[in-house]
Structures are given as structure tokens and as C-alpha cells.
Design a protein around this motif. Structure first.
Motif, short mmCIF file in Angstrom:
data_model
loop_
_atom_site.label_atom_id
_atom_site.label_comp_id
_atom_site.label_asym_id
_atom_site.label_seq_id
_atom_site.Cartn_x
_atom_site.Cartn_y
_atom_site.Cartn_z
N ASP A 1 46.43 43.57 41.86
CA ASP A 1 47.18 42.37 41.47
C ASP A 1 46.25 41.16 41.43
O ASP A 1 45.22 41.11 42.13
CB ASP A 1 48.31 42.10 42.46
CG ASP A 1 49.45 43.11 42.31
OD1 ASP A 1 49.75 43.48 41.16
OD2 ASP A 1 50.02 43.54 43.34
N ALA A 2 46.64 40.17 40.63
CA ALA A 2 45.79 38.99 40.41
C ALA A 2 45.49 38.24 41.70
O ALA A 2 44.39 37.69 41.87
CB ALA A 2 46.46 38.05 39.40
N ASP A 3 46.44 38.20 42.64
CA ASP A 3 46.21 37.45 43.88
C ASP A 3 45.42 38.24 44.92
O ASP A 3 45.09 37.72 45.99
CB ASP A 3 47.54 36.96 44.47
CG ASP A 3 48.53 38.09 44.72
OD1 ASP A 3 48.23 39.24 44.33
OD2 ASP A 3 49.61 37.84 45.31
N GLU A 4 45.10 39.50 44.61
CA GLU A 4 44.28 40.32 45.52
C GLU A 4 42.89 40.60 44.95
O GLU A 4 42.01 41.10 45.65
CB GLU A 4 44.96 41.68 45.75
CG GLU A 4 46.26 41.65 46.52
CD GLU A 4 46.78 43.05 46.74
OE1 GLU A 4 46.50 43.63 47.80
OE2 GLU A 4 47.46 43.57 45.83
N LYS A 5 42.72 40.28 43.69
CA LYS A 5 41.51 40.67 42.97
C LYS A 5 40.23 40.11 43.61
O LYS A 5 39.24 40.83 43.81
CB LYS A 5 41.62 40.18 41.52
CG LYS A 5 40.84 41.00 40.52
CD LYS A 5 41.19 40.53 39.12
CE LYS A 5 40.44 41.34 38.07
NZ LYS A 5 40.71 40.84 36.71
N LEU A 6 40.26 38.82 43.93
CA LEU A 6 39.07 38.18 44.52
C LEU A 6 38.79 38.73 45.92
O LEU A 6 37.63 38.93 46.29
CB LEU A 6 39.27 36.67 44.57
CG LEU A 6 38.05 35.84 45.00
CD1 LEU A 6 36.83 36.15 44.16
CD2 LEU A 6 38.38 34.35 44.94
N ASP B 1 51.07 37.03 35.20
CA ASP B 1 51.77 36.31 36.27
C ASP B 1 50.91 35.10 36.61
O ASP B 1 49.95 35.19 37.37
CB ASP B 1 51.95 37.23 37.48
CG ASP B 1 52.85 36.60 38.55
OD1 ASP B 1 52.75 35.37 38.75
OD2 ASP B 1 53.62 37.35 39.16
N ILE B 2 51.24 33.96 36.00
CA ILE B 2 50.43 32.75 36.13
C ILE B 2 50.32 32.31 37.59
O ILE B 2 49.25 31.90 38.05
CB ILE B 2 51.02 31.60 35.28
CG1 ILE B 2 51.07 32.00 33.79
CG2 ILE B 2 50.20 30.32 35.46
CD1 ILE B 2 49.72 32.23 33.15
N GLY B 3 51.44 32.42 38.32
CA GLY B 3 51.44 32.02 39.74
C GLY B 3 50.49 32.87 40.57
O GLY B 3 49.70 32.35 41.36
N GLN B 4 50.57 34.19 40.39
CA GLN B 4 49.66 35.10 41.11
C GLN B 4 48.20 34.80 40.75
O GLN B 4 47.33 34.81 41.61
CB GLN B 4 49.98 36.55 40.76
CG GLN B 4 51.00 37.20 41.66
CD GLN B 4 51.02 38.72 41.50
OE1 GLN B 4 50.40 39.28 40.61
NE2 GLN B 4 51.75 39.39 42.38
N LEU B 5 47.96 34.55 39.46
CA LEU B 5 46.61 34.27 38.99
C LEU B 5 46.07 33.00 39.63
O LEU B 5 44.93 32.97 40.12
CB LEU B 5 46.60 34.13 37.46
CG LEU B 5 45.23 34.02 36.80
CD1 LEU B 5 44.47 35.33 36.91
CD2 LEU B 5 45.38 33.62 35.33
N ALA B 6 46.88 31.93 39.65
CA ALA B 6 46.46 30.66 40.26
C ALA B 6 46.21 30.84 41.75
O ALA B 6 45.25 30.27 42.31
CB ALA B 6 47.52 29.59 40.01
N THR B 7 47.06 31.65 42.41
CA THR B 7 46.85 31.95 43.83
C THR B 7 45.53 32.68 44.03
O THR B 7 44.76 32.37 44.94
CB THR B 7 48.01 32.81 44.37
OG1 THR B 7 49.24 32.12 44.18
CG2 THR B 7 47.82 33.13 45.84
N GLY B 8 45.26 33.65 43.14
CA GLY B 8 44.02 34.43 43.22
C GLY B 8 42.77 33.59 42.97
O GLY B 8 41.68 33.94 43.43
N TYR B 9 42.92 32.48 42.24
CA TYR B 9 41.81 31.57 42.00
C TYR B 9 41.69 30.52 43.12
O TYR B 9 40.83 29.64 43.05
CB TYR B 9 41.99 30.85 40.66
CG TYR B 9 41.39 31.59 39.48
CD1 TYR B 9 40.32 31.05 38.76
CD2 TYR B 9 41.88 32.82 39.09
CE1 TYR B 9 39.78 31.73 37.67
CE2 TYR B 9 41.34 33.51 38.01
CZ TYR B 9 40.29 32.96 37.31
OH TYR B 9 39.73 33.63 36.24
N ALA B 10 42.57 30.60 44.12
CA ALA B 10 42.58 29.68 45.26
C ALA B 10 42.75 28.23 44.82
O ALA B 10 42.13 27.31 45.37
CB ALA B 10 41.31 29.85 46.11
#
Length: 588
Positions: A247-252, A444-453
Motif C-alpha cells: 500500500d502507498a502508506d507502507e511503501k516508504l 488513494d490520494i490520502g494514503q499516498l500523501a501519508t506515505g510521502y509524510a
């Protein structure tokens, strides 16, 4: 040294054979075995072989051998060979290989004509030291042909040209160099040998083969993965290709865990944009301690060569980069290629993977994909014949995002870079070639923004009217109060704030929008149109100049006839008036 090298070195000049032995090549690669003997036999060759297959030696050795067996040796300023390549980094790499051979074949001199160097210094070096082999990027080569100075006329020096090599021909054309290449071909003698080397075959490459080569021998080299599989992959045979669904928020989190685990190895990490490289390079430096973190993208210009040299000489290190590093560059012992962002095209995927497992060595590649992108694996298996193995995400990966947000609150540079990287990724995603798989509406823009901190979402057209979930803004943080860690930069910002408060300047609107990929394509097309327009203008000027010379020649001949008495004054006046009238009509 295997039998194939031994058999070849018997037919080569003894100094070239000595250089090959010193390089320590034990086994000839398929592309070398297929190409070198045929290219040496004065045949034009069009070679298609996967990236990392050892193409450089496949043209350097034949070029030197053909120059050595010339009936009349090359003079100081006679060009016997030209190698065109798309980037300065690749040109420097080829020059390093060539210089090893020139230590033994020391009757030849080589020069580099690449962007970023001083043109006048290049001309003076050529005039003083001479040159027999040129390694160049097309734009600079075209420029060097068009310049004329006392004691310098490159077009006169290439009359003895024996060999032209077009390396990474598909990328030369992808980068919009077609007009420059056609201009360069116009300066070169027709009686020459030409070698075209490419990782992929396209319609544009086929057109170039027809235009620049005479009855070429076509050589296509493929590698089989194993006898069990009927697939003939486009990636190297000793490469293990992995994918991870995350998921985008776990990727980093997963990336940092992976880099920490492998930090004693050499790793290349690919991102989609220059802004992303700048942002994630800082993050990796902060979170992967005691590691050598380097970065490369198109805006670095002069620093790029030094960065590549550092990684080559290092025992371990992490190179954070864009697709600038996806083609041609050979850095030994790359253990892993990690693709944090899937590339814009399937061809780029293959080229990125080809930075490891080069010339018979083993290597590994990992692409990190979102759950909505999983179909890309099937696409690669069919389109690029690339088998993939799944790598499970690690349950041990720590959540580093809260720590990153703290860093961003203390450093405005990190805060701004995160916004720019996020915006550039959204725009990159919207222009993806595989738009049936990479759909912006499924992000999922929200997950992506979370993943970018990110501390808050940037204002951008792509997000207008969207309902964003899975993201919590840091409401207690005022972005205007976040200071730069760099004191001199913060001082300038504070001075600007004071001027705004005093009404001396108007407030600048903060925009984190990077230039979209569609604009880059338009700019590339405009550059090509400008080149074509300049070429037409130059051609018209030459035609006009020639016309004026012809008219002047007629005037002189008529005056000579008057002086020698072959025509009377009346006849002279009549003929002269008629000629002037024709000129006026021609102008009209």
C-alpha cells in the motif's frame, strides 16, 4: 580466456590482443562473438542486444582494427572513427574503455565532444593535439561541424573517416536527435563502415538503418533463461526479478527497511522525477545511517560524472536516480536495482533492470507496486517476456513516517521537497504510457500523501473537488513558521517576509507544481522543429550565397570581355542591364 577470445585474438593486431588480455575478459559475450568478426570484415552491422550484454567492446575492437589496417596511416588531424552516443555519461564511459586500448595502440588520439565542456577549449585542443577518434553526443557534434575558425574545419578532417558507430540508437532517437544525426551524416563520406547498436528495435531505428547503413548485416542476440522455460526474456539471463505489492502508506517503510538490510551492497533506487530524487535522497540519508547515499537526475549537469565515479569506486552505496541512469551506464557490481516508482514505459523497466546482472554477472531487481497496479506483472510477462517472483513485504519494517513529519517541521527544505515530489508523482502518473493499469482515479490520494509524510496537501488542479480520506493534516502547524535548516537560506526568507510586511514587495504565491510530462514532450517536439528550421535556413543561405557568387562570376567575365575588346561598350551596357534586370526579377 576462452577459445572464442583466443581464436579472435589470433586475427587481431597484437597490441589490441594485449589490451584484451589485460582487461581480464575470460569469456566472450554472445553479442561480441556475433558482431566483432563480422564488423571487422568491412560489413555494416545493425545489432540488437539486451542491455548489459557487452556492446562497447563489440564496436571498439573492430574500429581500432580497421584503422590499423589502413593502407595509409591517419595523419594528426584526420578523423578515422566517430562514436555517437546519447548522453555525456555514456560518452565518458566509452572513452574510458577506448583509452585502455590506446595505451597499447598509441598511434591514435581520441577526444570527447560532449555538452557541458568549453567549445573553444575543445577546438583549441583539436588544433593543437589533433585527433583520430571522436566520441560525442549528437548536439555537440553537430555544433562542432558547423563552427569554422582559423586552422579548424572539422568537415575537412572527416574525409578519411573509416567507421561510424551509433550507440544506443533507439535512445538517440527517443531523445529527439534525429535531425542532428541526419545533419552529421551529411558531412560524412559515403564510403565508410557503419555500426548501429540498439537495445530495442523501433520503426525510427529501422528508418535510420535504411538511411545510414548500406546492405547491413542484421544481428539480433537473445538470451535464454533456461531449458525448462520457453520464454526468451529481454532482461539478462542471470537476473532475478522480484515484485512487491504494498500500500502507498507502507511503501516508504518497506523501502527503508530493505535499504537498511542491504546497505553493505551497491543499490540503485529509481524514482519518477527529479523532485522525487531530491526528496527521497534526503530521507534515505536521515534514516539509513552509515551508508553512502548519492543521487543523480537531469538537473545536476556537471556533478553527474563525479557521482558515477564515486559509486564505481565504492564498495557499497545507494544511488537514488531517475531514468537518466536507466540506459548504457556501466557501474560494476550493482547488487540490487529497486524501482520505487514503476517506469513510464515497459522498455524503461527492462533498461533499469539491466543496470545489474551485466556481462555474465548475477543481479537482482525489485519493483514496488500498489495493489491497483498488480496487473503490471502480467503485462511485463507478456509484453517484455519478463518472469517475476513475488517478494513478501517485511512485517519487521518500522513505521518511520511520524519521525519524518518531525524532520519536516524542523526543516522547511524537507517540507517543500516533499510537496514538490508528491505533485510531480501525481502528474507523472497521469501521463503513464500504461494508462489502463496506472489509473489516477484509482490512486488513494490520502494514503499516498501519508506515505510521502506530508504535513498537509498541496493545492493543485488534480485534487480540486476530490474528497480525500486516509490522510490527517497537521492542523497545529503553520507552514509559514517552518524554518530552513540552512541558516543563510532562512535569513533570506526572513528578509523577504519583512519586505512583504513593509509593502516593498507583493507576496509570492507558493506553487509546488512541476512541469508536467506532456509539456516535456511538447518541448522536445519544439526543439526538433527548431533544429529543422535552422537546417532549412542554413540550406537556403548556402543556396543564396552560391547564387550571389554565380552572379558575381558573370559580372567579372563580362568586364574581362570589355577589357580584352571582345565586346563593345554598347554591348557591355546592354548585357549588364539585362543581367541586373534578371536579378531584380529574381528578388521579386
Amino acid at each position: 580466456m576462452d577459445e572464442s577470445w583466443k581464436n579472435l585474438t589470433v586475427t587481431l593486431d597484437k597490441n589490441i590482443s594485449k589490451a584484451i588480455q589485460e582487461l581480464g575478459f575470460h569469456k566472450m559475450t554472445p553479442v561480441q562473438a556475433a558482431t566483432i568478426p563480422r564488423f571487422i570484415q568491412n560489413k555494416d552491422v545493425a545489432v540488437e542486444a539486451i542491455t548489459g550484454s557487452g556492446k562497447t567492446l563489440a564496436f571498439v575492437i573492430p574500429l581500432l582494427q580497421m584503422l590499423l589496417r589502413r593502407e595509409s596511416p591517419l595523419k594528426k588531424h584526420e578523423i578515422g572513427g566517430i562514436i555517437l552516443t546519447p548522453t555525456r555519461e555514456l560518452a565518458i564511459q566509452i572513452d574510458e574503455v577506448l583509452k585502455h586500448f590506446l595505451k597499447h595502440v598509441n598511434q591514435f588520439q581520441s577526444v570527447l565532444f560532449i555538452g557541458g565542456s568549453d567549445v573553444n577549449a575543445d577546438i583549441e585542443n583539436f588544433k593543437t593535439n589533433g585527433c583520430n577518434i571522436i566520441i560525442a553526443t549528437p548536439g555537440r557534434m553537430e555544433d562542432m561541424f558547423q563552427r569554422k575558425q582559423d586552422g579548424y574545419n572539422l568537415s575537412a578532417s572527416v574525409k578519411a573517416l573509416e567507421v561510424l558507430v551509433l550507440d544506443e540508437a533507439d535512445r538517440l532517437l527517443e531523445m529527439g536527435f534525429e535531425t542532428s544525426i541526419n545533419t552529421i551524416l551529411g558531412y560524412l563520406p559515403k564510403q565508410r563502415r557503419t555500426g548501429l547498436f540498439s537495445a530495442t528495435q523501433t520503426d525510427e531505428v529501422e528508418n535510420l538503418i535504411r538511411a545510414g547503413l548500406r546492405n547491413p548485416l542484421r544481428i539480433t542476440v537473445k538470451e535464454k533463461k533456461s531449458t525448462e522455460s520457453q520464454l526468451i526474456p529481454k532482461t539478462p539471463a542471470l537476473l532475478e526479478n522480484y515484485f512487491m505489492i504494498v500500500d502507498a502508506d507502507e511503501k516508504l517503510n518497506q523501502l527503508i527497511h530493505f535499504l537498511r538490510k542491504h546497505k553493505k551492497e551497491k543499490i540503485m533506487v529509481f524514482f519518477s522525477s527529479c523532485a522525487a530524487v531530491e526528496y527521497f535522497k534526503k530521507i534515505i540519508e536521515l534514516l539509513v545511517k552509515n551508508s553512502n547515499v548519492l543521487h543523480i537526475h537531469g538537473k545536476l549537469k556537471q556533478k553527474r560524472v563525479k557521482v558515477i565515479e564515486k559509486l564505481r569506486n565504492a564498495d557499497s552505496g545507494i544511488l537514488v536516480c531517475t531514468d537518466l541512469m536507466a540506459r548504457g551506464i556501466d557501474i560494476p557490481d550493482i547488487n540490487w536495482v529497486v524501482q520505487f516508482d514503476a517506469p513510464s514505459s515497459a522498455r524503461s523497466f527492462v533498461h533499469r533492470c539491466g543496470r545489474t546482472a551485466r556481462i555474465g554477472n548475477r543481479g537482482n531487481a525489485l519493483v514496488m507496486l500498489l495493489p491497483t497496479e498488480e496487473t503490471y506483472i502480467t503485462f511485463l510477462k507478456i509484453n517484455q517476456r519478463t518472469p517475476m517472483l513475488e517478494m513478501d513485504k517485511s512485517p519487521e519494517a518500522a513505521n518511520i513516517l511520524p519521525k519524518l513529519k518531525k524532520f519536516a517541521k524542523r526543516d522547511r527544505s524537507l517540507y517543500e521537497n516533499g510537496m514538490k515530489a508528491f505533485v510531480s508523482f501525481i502528474q507523472f502518473y497521469g501521463k503513464h504510457e500504461c494508462s489502463m493499469i496506472f489509473k489516477t482515479k484509482e490512486l488513494d490520494i490520502g494514503q499516498l500523501a501519508t506515505g510521502y509524510a506530508l504535513l498537509r496537501l498541496p493545492k493543485m488542479p488534480e485534487l480540486k473537488g476530490k474528497i480525500i480520506s486516509n490522510f490527517e493534516e497537521e492542523e497545529d502547524v503553520n507552514p509559514e513558521t517552518i524554518m530552513y535548516k540552512d541558516k543563510s537560506r532562512e535569513k533570506l526568507r526572513q528578509e523577504e517576509i519583512k519586505k512583504r510586511e513593509a509593502g516593498e514587495i507583493t507576496k509570492k504565491s507558493r506553487s509546488f507544481k512541476s512541469k508536467p510530462w506532456s509539456n516535456q514532450i511538447v518541448r522536445k517536439e519544439k526543439r526538433q522543429q527548431n533544429r529543422e528550421r535552422r537546417a532549412r535556413k542554413k540550406k537556403r543561405k548556402i543556396e543564396l550565397d552560391q547564387g550571389e557568387l554565380d552572379e558575381l562570376d558573370k559580372d567579372i567575365k563580362l568586364m574581362k570581355k570589355l577589357k580584352t575588346g571582345k565586346v563593345s561598350k554598347e554591348e557591355f551596357a546592354k548585357d549588364f542591364d539585362e543581367m541586373e534586370e534578371k536579378k531584380v526579377i529574381g528578388v521579386k
